[in-house]
Design an enzyme around this catalytic site. Structure first.
Site, PDB file in Angstrom:
ATOM      1  N   SER A 167     -20.153   6.326  -3.648  1.00  0.00           N
ATOM      2  CA  SER A 167     -19.591   6.078  -4.970  1.00  0.00           C
ATOM      3  C   SER A 167     -19.973   7.229  -5.891  1.00  0.00           C
ATOM      4  O   SER A 167     -21.069   7.764  -5.799  1.00  0.00           O
ATOM      5  CB  SER A 167     -20.110   4.750  -5.541  1.00  0.00           C
ATOM      6  OG  SER A 167     -19.526   4.475  -6.801  1.00  0.00           O
ATOM      7  N   GLU A 197     -16.326  -3.745  -8.967  1.00  0.00           N
ATOM      8  CA  GLU A 197     -15.667  -2.741  -9.811  1.00  0.00           C
ATOM      9  C   GLU A 197     -14.294  -3.230 -10.277  1.00  0.00           C
ATOM     10  O   GLU A 197     -13.918  -3.053 -11.438  1.00  0.00           O
ATOM     11  CB  GLU A 197     -15.531  -1.446  -9.022  1.00  0.00           C
ATOM     12  CG  GLU A 197     -14.849  -0.302  -9.731  1.00  0.00           C
ATOM     13  CD  GLU A 197     -14.675   0.884  -8.796  1.00  0.00           C
ATOM     14  OE1 GLU A 197     -13.526   1.177  -8.424  1.00  0.00           O
ATOM     15  OE2 GLU A 197     -15.696   1.491  -8.422  1.00  0.00           O
ATOM     16  N   LYS A 223     -20.566  -1.235   0.228  1.00  0.00           N
ATOM     17  CA  LYS A 223     -19.600  -0.477  -0.579  1.00  0.00           C
ATOM     18  C   LYS A 223     -18.354  -1.315  -0.863  1.00  0.00           C
ATOM     19  O   LYS A 223     -17.767  -1.237  -1.947  1.00  0.00           O
ATOM     20  CB  LYS A 223     -19.218   0.816   0.150  1.00  0.00           C
ATOM     21  CG  LYS A 223     -18.159   1.676  -0.569  1.00  0.00           C
ATOM     22  CD  LYS A 223     -18.585   2.047  -1.992  1.00  0.00           C
ATOM     23  CE  LYS A 223     -17.818   3.203  -2.575  1.00  0.00           C
ATOM     24  NZ  LYS A 223     -16.375   3.178  -2.445  1.00  0.00           N
ATOM     25  N   HIS A 272     -19.282  -3.585  -3.617  1.00  0.00           N
ATOM     26  CA  HIS A 272     -19.366  -2.731  -4.812  1.00  0.00           C
ATOM     27  C   HIS A 272     -17.986  -2.533  -5.426  1.00  0.00           C
ATOM     28  O   HIS A 272     -17.793  -2.662  -6.642  1.00  0.00           O
ATOM     29  CB  HIS A 272     -19.987  -1.390  -4.409  1.00  0.00           C
ATOM     30  CG  HIS A 272     -19.832  -0.274  -5.396  1.00  0.00           C
ATOM     31  ND1 HIS A 272     -18.653   0.430  -5.555  1.00  0.00           N
ATOM     32  CD2 HIS A 272     -20.716   0.289  -6.266  1.00  0.00           C
ATOM     33  CE1 HIS A 272     -18.799   1.348  -6.468  1.00  0.00           C
ATOM     34  NE2 HIS A 272     -20.047   1.297  -6.915  1.00  0.00           N
ATOM     35  N   ASN A 273     -16.998  -2.223  -4.589  1.00  0.00           N
ATOM     36  CA  ASN A 273     -15.653  -1.977  -5.102  1.00  0.00           C
ATOM     37  C   ASN A 273     -15.003  -3.256  -5.601  1.00  0.00           C
ATOM     38  O   ASN A 273     -14.224  -3.235  -6.563  1.00  0.00           O
ATOM     39  CB  ASN A 273     -14.790  -1.323  -4.024  1.00  0.00           C
ATOM     40  CG  ASN A 273     -15.077   0.155  -3.879  1.00  0.00           C
ATOM     41  OD1 ASN A 273     -16.156   0.615  -4.266  1.00  0.00           O
ATOM     42  ND2 ASN A 273     -14.145   0.899  -3.328  1.00  0.00           N
TER      43      ASN A 273
END
Length: 302
Positions: free
Chosen positions: A121, A180, A173, A176-177
């Site tokens: 990221s 987001e 990840k 995480h996205n």
């Protein structure tokens, strides 16, 4: 340390440059010859092919892939692995699905090749600010590449971590996205409400800038919101079409499989899908139904 970088898009090219600046020897390859020349101008040594890149690296080799997920990663990994031998390390820094990374790690392990899945990221700002790295795979391979991770991260002691076994890096990840997506959607909706409140004539760039300092919603995403609104306060130059990389979809699917309620992430994904329907038939149905059951006015299509 010597490393091969395959995939020199905006992020891959910037990562190669950051590594070269950090004193590492970088062999760089991309299908786009212009990208290879650009990487060479920024401190890497260009390679004309994957075969040439692998041949130029001293054993044990380290090769890092930064290519689109799905078939491009699968095809590139298959080709690269033909030129690797036991003791080498192959890193996937793209947004691959974590289950694919688990499969790839097992396949390469049969040949004695270590595989690390690294969620990255930082976007186009990583060259200057450093990259957040979420690493999955064998401890020994992670230890060998620690100088690489320390160079790419914002600092040697933070911004990167070995989060678990193979697949864990890309899983973290993915989540995480998904988070987001929800954060971006919240900012988008809040500014849309303020934009609609015409009688206050709110200065949205000013408000974004105020919130950046001391407020509980201050964040890098807010920094970027302020930057975008300052450049174009009405965002008239931006089409209301929002793509997705696929990781939001995978996050929602895993949430369902795990019986975890994730309404914010799910709705933020649906909002992105909705943005692509320029001729929304569902909205036409809704308008027609209101006219049918309540006699509400229905606007005619122009």
């Amino acid at each position: 340390m010597q490393i091969g970088m395959i995939g020199l898009g905006k992020m891959g090219g910037n990562m190669a440059e950051r590594l070269a600046r950090g004193g590492h020897t970088v062999m760089a390859f991309d299908r786009d010859a212009a990208a290879v020349r650009g990487a060479a101008d920024r401190g890497s040594t260009g390679a004309e092919s994957i075969e040439a890149l692998a041949a130029a690296l001293a054993a044990p080799r380290v090769v890092w892939l930064m290519v689109p997920s799905g078939n491009p990663t699968e095809e590139t990994l298959t080709l690269v692995s033909k030129h690797l031998t036991a003791g080498d390390i192959l890193v996937d820094g793209g947004n691959s699905k974590y289950t694919d990374s688990m499969r790839r790690a097992a396949q390469l392990a049969e040949r004695g090749i270590a595989f690390l899945d690294v969620g990255v990221s930082g976007g186009i700002w990583g060259l200057r600010e450093g990259y957040c790295l979420m690493i999955g795979g064998e401890k020994d391979a992670v230890a060998r590449l620690t100088p690489i991770f320390q160079t790419l991260a914002p600092a040697s002691d933070h911004g990167w971590a070995h989060v678990g076994a193979s697949g864990a890096g890309h899983f973290v990840k993915m989540i995480h996205n998904g988070i987001e997506y929800g954060m971006m959607q919240a900012f988008a909706e809040g500014f849309a409400i303020m934009h609609k409140k015409a009688d206050f004539a709110l200065d949205l760039p000013q408000i974004a800038e105020v919130w950046r300092h001391g407020s509980v919603v201050r964040s890098w995403l807010l920094d970027l919101t302020a930057r975008a609104l300052t450049a174009d306060p009405t965002l008239a130059k931006v089409a209301p079409f929002v793509s997705d990389s696929g990781e939001g979809r995978w996050t929602v699917a895993d949430a369902i499989d795990l019986d975890v309620a994730a309404p914010v992430i799910t709705l933020s994904l649906l909002a992105r899908l909705r943005s692509r329907d320029e001729e929304s038939f569902s909205d036409r149905v809704l308008a027609a139904l209101r006219g049918q059951f309540g006699g509400h006015a229905v606007k005619s299509a122009t």
